[in-house]
Design an enzyme around this catalytic site. Structure first.
Site, PDB file in Angstrom:
ATOM      1  N   HIS A  95       0.560  -0.693  -0.262  1.00  0.00           N
ATOM      2  CA  HIS A  95      -0.076  -0.178  -0.368  1.00  0.00           C
ATOM      3  C   HIS A  95       0.754   1.353   0.490  1.00  0.00           C
ATOM      4  O   HIS A  95       1.499   1.142   0.455  1.00  0.00           O
ATOM      5  CB  HIS A  95      -1.324  -0.686   1.230  1.00  0.00           C
ATOM      6  CG  HIS A  95      -2.169   0.869   1.441  1.00  0.00           C
ATOM      7  ND1 HIS A  95      -2.107   2.378   1.477  1.00  0.00           N
ATOM      8  CD2 HIS A  95      -3.380   0.801   0.762  1.00  0.00           C
ATOM      9  CE1 HIS A  95      -2.422   2.982   1.496  1.00  0.00           C
ATOM     10  NE2 HIS A  95      -4.070   2.279   1.044  1.00  0.00           N
ATOM     11  N   GLU A 167      -4.764   1.878  -6.987  1.00  0.00           N
ATOM     12  CA  GLU A 167      -5.047   2.823  -6.197  1.00  0.00           C
ATOM     13  C   GLU A 167      -4.299   3.919  -6.331  1.00  0.00           C
ATOM     14  O   GLU A 167      -2.968   4.237  -5.845  1.00  0.00           O
ATOM     15  CB  GLU A 167      -5.021   2.102  -4.562  1.00  0.00           C
ATOM     16  CG  GLU A 167      -5.979   1.444  -4.466  1.00  0.00           C
ATOM     17  CD  GLU A 167      -5.831   0.981  -2.900  1.00  0.00           C
ATOM     18  OE1 GLU A 167      -6.791   1.571  -1.885  1.00  0.00           O
ATOM     19  OE2 GLU A 167      -4.866   0.700  -1.993  1.00  0.00           O
TER      20      GLU A 167
END
Length: 262
Positions: A95, A167
């Protein structure tokens, strides 16, 4: 094609709050079919969530991070085997917050992807370009490079275990802005055809998800973007009602998809 709908709680929810969320899922179990739903609690709540979920509530449990080594003197870390032992079946890896705040590199991400697959877990590989790369028109090469490097230590036969979540860094967090379907479409198409179910069957991953300021108002349009197999949602899914509503949207979108191959 099965639609994936999931959320990571990040550094949120006590054990009591985690159990209350699960109780809400149990109460709404009839709405949870038709998608591959998952929740990713903090490490402290993985076992509690897994133990609280009845076997007939179809929700996978994940971990937000784990080390690539199976054991050792790594104070504060947990191994892939440990999170699996706690009840996780997938692991979020790479992430942008891990990369920015904790110094994760493409090499450590690749090590974790390979370790997760070797432990029988689903690696959820997160990728995304910063705003300056998007402004310069370099997002396709940036994302393709991140995915290629993230998969570089993985055995070919383990590619099918991987899920990629795109993302964009500029679209996540408190200051993120919503991406339009038009903005994400070229990246999702590239990921699907080059790495995902839309590509060469000999070298494909399991699914490609989109995440970044997803909510109940834009979810259906994002799921309509070609190459999008599901959504990885933030704060809009941190309460049970929001999560269940997004699952319903995902189930409706899934009705028009082609069935999973083989």
């Amino acid at each position: 094609m099965t639609t994936w709908i999931g959320t990571s709680w990040k550094m949120n929810k006590t054990l009591a709050e985690a159990r209350a969320f699960v109780d809400g899922l149990v109460a709404a179990r009839d709405a949870l079919g038709g998608v591959r739903a998952f929740v990713i609690p903090p490490h402290t709540a993985i076992a509690a969530v897994r133990e609280r979920l009845p076997s007939d509530v179809p929700v996978l449990v994940g971990a937000q991070n784990a080390h690539w080594e199976p054991a050792g003197a790594y104070t504060g870390e947990v191994s892939m085997g440990m999170v699996a032992d706690a009840g996780a079946t997938l692991v979020e890896i790479g992430h942008s917050e891990r990369r920015e705040y904790f110094g994760e590199t493409d090499d450590t991400v690749a090590r974790k992807v390979a370790a997760a697959a070797a432990a029988g877990l689903t690696p959820l590989l997160c990728v995304g370009e910063p705003a300056e790369v998007r402004a310069a028109g370099g997002e396709i090469d940036w994302i393709a490079g991140q995915v290629s490097r993230g998969l570089s230590r993985l055995a070919a036969h383990d590619l099918r275990k991987v899920v990629v979540a795109y993302e964009p860094v500029w679209a996540i967090g408190d200051l993120g802005r919503e991406a339009s379907p038009h903005e994400i479409a070229p990246v999702m198409e590239m990921l699907s055809t080059r790495f995902g179910p839309g590509g060469d069957a000999r070298h494909k991953i399991s699914a490609v998800l989109y995440g970044g300021s997803v909510n109940r108002f834009n979810a259906a349009a994002l799921l309509d973007v070609p190459g999008t197999d599901g959504l990885f949602v933030g704060r809009a899914a941190w309460d049970v009602a929001g999560f269940v509503e997004l699952v319903r949207i995902g189930a409706r979108a899934g009705h028009g998809r082609q069935p999973d191959a083989g």
